[in-house]
Design a protein around this motif. Structure first.
Motif, PDB file in Angstrom:
ATOM      1  N   PHE A 176      11.900 -31.206 134.287  1.00  0.00           N
ATOM      2  CA  PHE A 176      12.097 -31.396 135.721  1.00  0.00           C
ATOM      3  C   PHE A 176      11.602 -30.188 136.514  1.00  0.00           C
ATOM      4  CE2 PHE A 176      14.621 -31.223 139.638  1.00  0.00           C
ATOM      5  CZ  PHE A 176      14.339 -32.477 140.156  1.00  0.00           C
ATOM      6  N   SER A 177      11.861 -28.980 136.023  1.00  0.00           N
ATOM      7  CA  SER A 177      11.373 -27.783 136.724  1.00  0.00           C
ATOM      8  C   SER A 177       9.853 -27.738 136.727  1.00  0.00           C
ATOM      9  CB  SER A 177      11.946 -26.523 136.065  1.00  0.00           C
ATOM     10  OG  SER A 177      11.573 -26.440 134.702  1.00  0.00           O
ATOM     11  N   ALA A 178       9.224 -28.176 135.616  1.00  0.00           N
ATOM     12  CA  ALA A 178       7.763 -28.249 135.574  1.00  0.00           C
ATOM     13  C   ALA A 178       7.243 -29.250 136.600  1.00  0.00           C
ATOM     14  CB  ALA A 178       7.291 -28.631 134.174  1.00  0.00           C
ATOM     15  N   PHE A 179       7.954 -30.360 136.778  1.00  0.00           N
ATOM     16  CA  PHE A 179       7.579 -31.342 137.792  1.00  0.00           C
ATOM     17  C   PHE A 179       7.601 -30.738 139.194  1.00  0.00           C
ATOM     18  CE2 PHE A 179       9.822 -33.971 140.987  1.00  0.00           C
ATOM     19  CZ  PHE A 179       8.761 -34.771 141.385  1.00  0.00           C
ATOM     20  N   TYR A 185       2.841 -37.293 125.175  1.00  0.00           N
ATOM     21  CA  TYR A 185       2.272 -35.942 125.215  1.00  0.00           C
ATOM     22  C   TYR A 185       0.747 -35.955 125.090  1.00  0.00           C
ATOM     23  CZ  TYR A 185       6.892 -33.847 125.040  1.00  0.00           C
ATOM     24  OH  TYR A 185       8.174 -33.456 125.345  1.00  0.00           O
ATOM     25  N   GLU A 186       0.193 -36.974 124.461  1.00  0.00           N
ATOM     26  CA  GLU A 186      -1.269 -37.090 124.408  1.00  0.00           C
ATOM     27  C   GLU A 186      -1.845 -37.306 125.800  1.00  0.00           C
ATOM     28  OE1 GLU A 186      -2.070 -40.207 121.682  1.00  0.00           O
ATOM     29  OE2 GLU A 186      -1.749 -38.969 119.889  1.00  0.00           O
ATOM     30  N   ILE A 187      -1.124 -38.020 126.656  1.00  0.00           N
ATOM     31  CA  ILE A 187      -1.571 -38.203 128.036  1.00  0.00           C
ATOM     32  C   ILE A 187      -1.568 -36.866 128.773  1.00  0.00           C
ATOM     33  CG2 ILE A 187      -0.986 -39.285 130.244  1.00  0.00           C
ATOM     34  CD1 ILE A 187       0.042 -41.682 128.659  1.00  0.00           C
ATOM     35  N   LEU A 188      -0.525 -36.048 128.547  1.00  0.00           N
ATOM     36  CA  LEU A 188      -0.503 -34.709 129.136  1.00  0.00           C
ATOM     37  C   LEU A 188      -1.662 -33.864 128.625  1.00  0.00           C
ATOM     38  CD1 LEU A 188       3.299 -33.775 129.105  1.00  0.00           C
ATOM     39  CD2 LEU A 188       1.860 -34.213 131.096  1.00  0.00           C
ATOM     40  N   TRP A 209       4.049 -37.058 135.602  1.00  0.00           N
ATOM     41  CA  TRP A 209       4.113 -37.578 134.237  1.00  0.00           C
ATOM     42  C   TRP A 209       5.030 -36.732 133.351  1.00  0.00           C
ATOM     43  CZ3 TRP A 209       3.673 -42.019 132.291  1.00  0.00           C
ATOM     44  CH2 TRP A 209       3.574 -42.197 130.912  1.00  0.00           C
ATOM     45  N   VAL A 210       5.095 -35.431 133.604  1.00  0.00           N
ATOM     46  CA  VAL A 210       5.936 -34.584 132.755  1.00  0.00           C
ATOM     47  C   VAL A 210       7.411 -34.919 132.968  1.00  0.00           C
ATOM     48  CG1 VAL A 210       6.269 -32.612 134.333  1.00  0.00           C
ATOM     49  CG2 VAL A 210       6.157 -32.224 131.873  1.00  0.00           C
ATOM     50  N   VAL A 211       7.797 -35.279 134.208  1.00  0.00           N
ATOM     51  CA  VAL A 211       9.189 -35.684 134.418  1.00  0.00           C
ATOM     52  C   VAL A 211       9.430 -37.072 133.832  1.00  0.00           C
ATOM     53  CG1 VAL A 211       8.949 -36.792 136.698  1.00  0.00           C
ATOM     54  CG2 VAL A 211      11.063 -35.614 136.096  1.00  0.00           C
ATOM     55  N   GLN A 212       8.401 -37.925 133.803  1.00  0.00           N
ATOM     56  CA  GLN A 212       8.530 -39.234 133.163  1.00  0.00           C
ATOM     57  C   GLN A 212       8.753 -39.073 131.662  1.00  0.00           C
ATOM     58  OE1 GLN A 212       8.196 -42.663 134.647  1.00  0.00           O
ATOM     59  NE2 GLN A 212       9.316 -42.802 132.739  1.00  0.00           N
ATOM     60  N   VAL A 213       8.029 -38.145 131.052  1.00  0.00           N
ATOM     61  CA  VAL A 213       8.223 -37.863 129.623  1.00  0.00           C
ATOM     62  C   VAL A 213       9.643 -37.367 129.366  1.00  0.00           C
ATOM     63  CG1 VAL A 213       7.532 -36.322 127.745  1.00  0.00           C
ATOM     64  CG2 VAL A 213       5.794 -37.449 129.118  1.00  0.00           C
ATOM     65  N   GLY A 214      10.132 -36.482 130.236  1.00  0.00           N
ATOM     66  CA  GLY A 214      11.481 -35.979 130.064  1.00  0.00           C
ATOM     67  C   GLY A 214      12.533 -37.074 130.168  1.00  0.00           C
ATOM     68  N   LEU A 215      12.376 -37.980 131.134  1.00  0.00           N
ATOM     69  CA  LEU A 215      13.339 -39.061 131.314  1.00  0.00           C
ATOM     70  C   LEU A 215      13.260 -40.077 130.185  1.00  0.00           C
ATOM     71  CD1 LEU A 215      12.957 -39.693 135.158  1.00  0.00           C
ATOM     72  CD2 LEU A 215      14.887 -38.603 134.004  1.00  0.00           C
ATOM     73  N   THR A 216      12.043 -40.366 129.716  1.00  0.00           N
ATOM     74  CA  THR A 216      11.852 -41.403 128.699  1.00  0.00           C
ATOM     75  C   THR A 216      12.287 -40.956 127.314  1.00  0.00           C
ATOM     76  OG1 THR A 216       9.977 -42.280 129.961  1.00  0.00           O
ATOM     77  CG2 THR A 216      10.166 -42.968 127.667  1.00  0.00           C
ATOM     78  N   PHE A 217      11.982 -39.721 126.963  1.00  0.00           N
ATOM     79  CA  PHE A 217      12.209 -39.258 125.592  1.00  0.00           C
ATOM     80  C   PHE A 217      13.474 -38.423 125.405  1.00  0.00           C
ATOM     81  CE2 PHE A 217       7.328 -39.334 125.005  1.00  0.00           C
ATOM     82  CZ  PHE A 217       7.382 -40.702 124.754  1.00  0.00           C
ATOM     83  N   TYR A 218      14.068 -37.947 126.504  1.00  0.00           N
ATOM     84  CA  TYR A 218      15.198 -37.024 126.348  1.00  0.00           C
ATOM     85  C   TYR A 218      16.476 -37.522 127.019  1.00  0.00           C
ATOM     86  CZ  TYR A 218      11.626 -33.794 124.720  1.00  0.00           C
ATOM     87  OH  TYR A 218      10.598 -33.207 124.021  1.00  0.00           O
TER      88      TYR A 218
END
Length: 288
Positions: free
Chosen positions: A8-11, A144-147, A184-193
């Motif tokens: 989230f902070s990265a977002f 993470y491949e998308i990132l 997308w990085v916040v989407q990864v955080g919400l989806t995987f964590y």
């Protein structure tokens, strides 16, 4: 929870940086397309308006120190410890890039060309590409491949701008790519964590004991394939929203010049406009 807070902070950092860079580049381009030139950072006058830049100068080393603290405190699997160390190193690398930019802009270091700083930015994005998603397998690696792909796009744009700083399309891709990385990085955080926004039939990302690496474990193979398709569909949605936002911002600035950034003004632009006004005036004939 630590990983979700990191995402989230990265977002917040990436989204705000991308929006501001897009806004300033649009403003300069719309005021005078023929004189457009990309900048390392769109600094404003007076200097207090650059609070976002100074905030990053303070916040990034703090974030890097926090990752080092968690790296030393975590006694779990080595995969998590190595990921925290890499993350801390990446944040420090981008902080060093900001230091180089402020030295270049404030001290007017003529010995350090802007192309060199753009190349340093490309190296930082390439380093991010190499470390993103290390130790993550299967369904977890898809996000993470998308990132990784977005990091490559940003690196390529920096390299292109180091050669042709007047390339507006490269600046547009860089700015929109940074915004997309943030969303997308916040989407990864919400989806995987998280469990609330996780994929149906799949849990949170966890260490796979047999391989010593992390993955998102699903109950059925069908859930895994459905999750992969959903992640790609979500990314298409993110791209669509970001593009609509960019085009809307461009249209608003095109119609209302008063909303454009102060970066688009200055003595050079005033002189160019004055010369253009003189050239467009009808000739005067004297009658003797």
């Amino acid at each position: 929870m630590v990983s979700l807070a990191t995402h989230f902070s990265a977002f917040v950092f990436l989204f705000l940086i991308g929006i501001r860079r897009l806004f300033c580049s649009f403003s300069i381009f719309l005021n005078n397309p023929s004189q457009y030139r990309s900048k390392l950072w769109y600094l404003s006058e007076p200097k207090w308006k650059n609070f976002d830049f100074y905030f990053l100068l303070i916040a990034l080393p703090i974030a890097s120190f926090c990752d080092i603290f968690f790296f030393l405190a975590v006694s779990g699997h080595p995969t998590y410890r190595f990921s925290l160390f890499q993350q801390s190193l990446l944040i420090f690398l981008f902080w060093a890039l900001l230091i180089l930019i402020i030295l270049k802009e404030s001290l007017d270091l003529s010995s350090v060309p802007e192309s060199f700083v753009f190349i340093c930015g490309a190296v930082a994005f390439l380093f991010e590409y190499k470390m993103n998603g290390n130790g993550i397998l299967g369904l977890g690696s898809v996000g993470y491949e998308i990132l990784d792909g977005l990091a490559l796009v940003c690196a390529a744009c920096c390299l292109y701008l180091s050669i042709w700083p007047s390339a507006f399309f490269a600046e547009f891709l860089l700015s929109s790519g940074i915004i997309l990385k943030g969303t997308w990085v916040v989407q990864v955080g919400l989806t995987f964590y998280t469990d609330a926004f996780g994929l149906k039939g799949c849990g949170k990302i966890a260490v796979v004991r047999d391989h010593g690496q992390a993955d998102v474990l699903c109950d059925l193979e069908e859930d895994k394939f459905r999750g992969m398709a959903l992640i790609k569909l979500l990314f298409i949605g993110h791209v669509t929203v970001v593009l609509i936002t960019c085009f809307t911002l461009f249209g608003v600035l095109h119609r209302n010049s008063n909303m454009r950034s102060g970066e688009a003004s200055g003595p050079l632009l005033a002189r160019i406009r004055s010369e253009a006004t003189v050239m467009n005036q009808p000739p005067e004939f004297e009658i003797e």
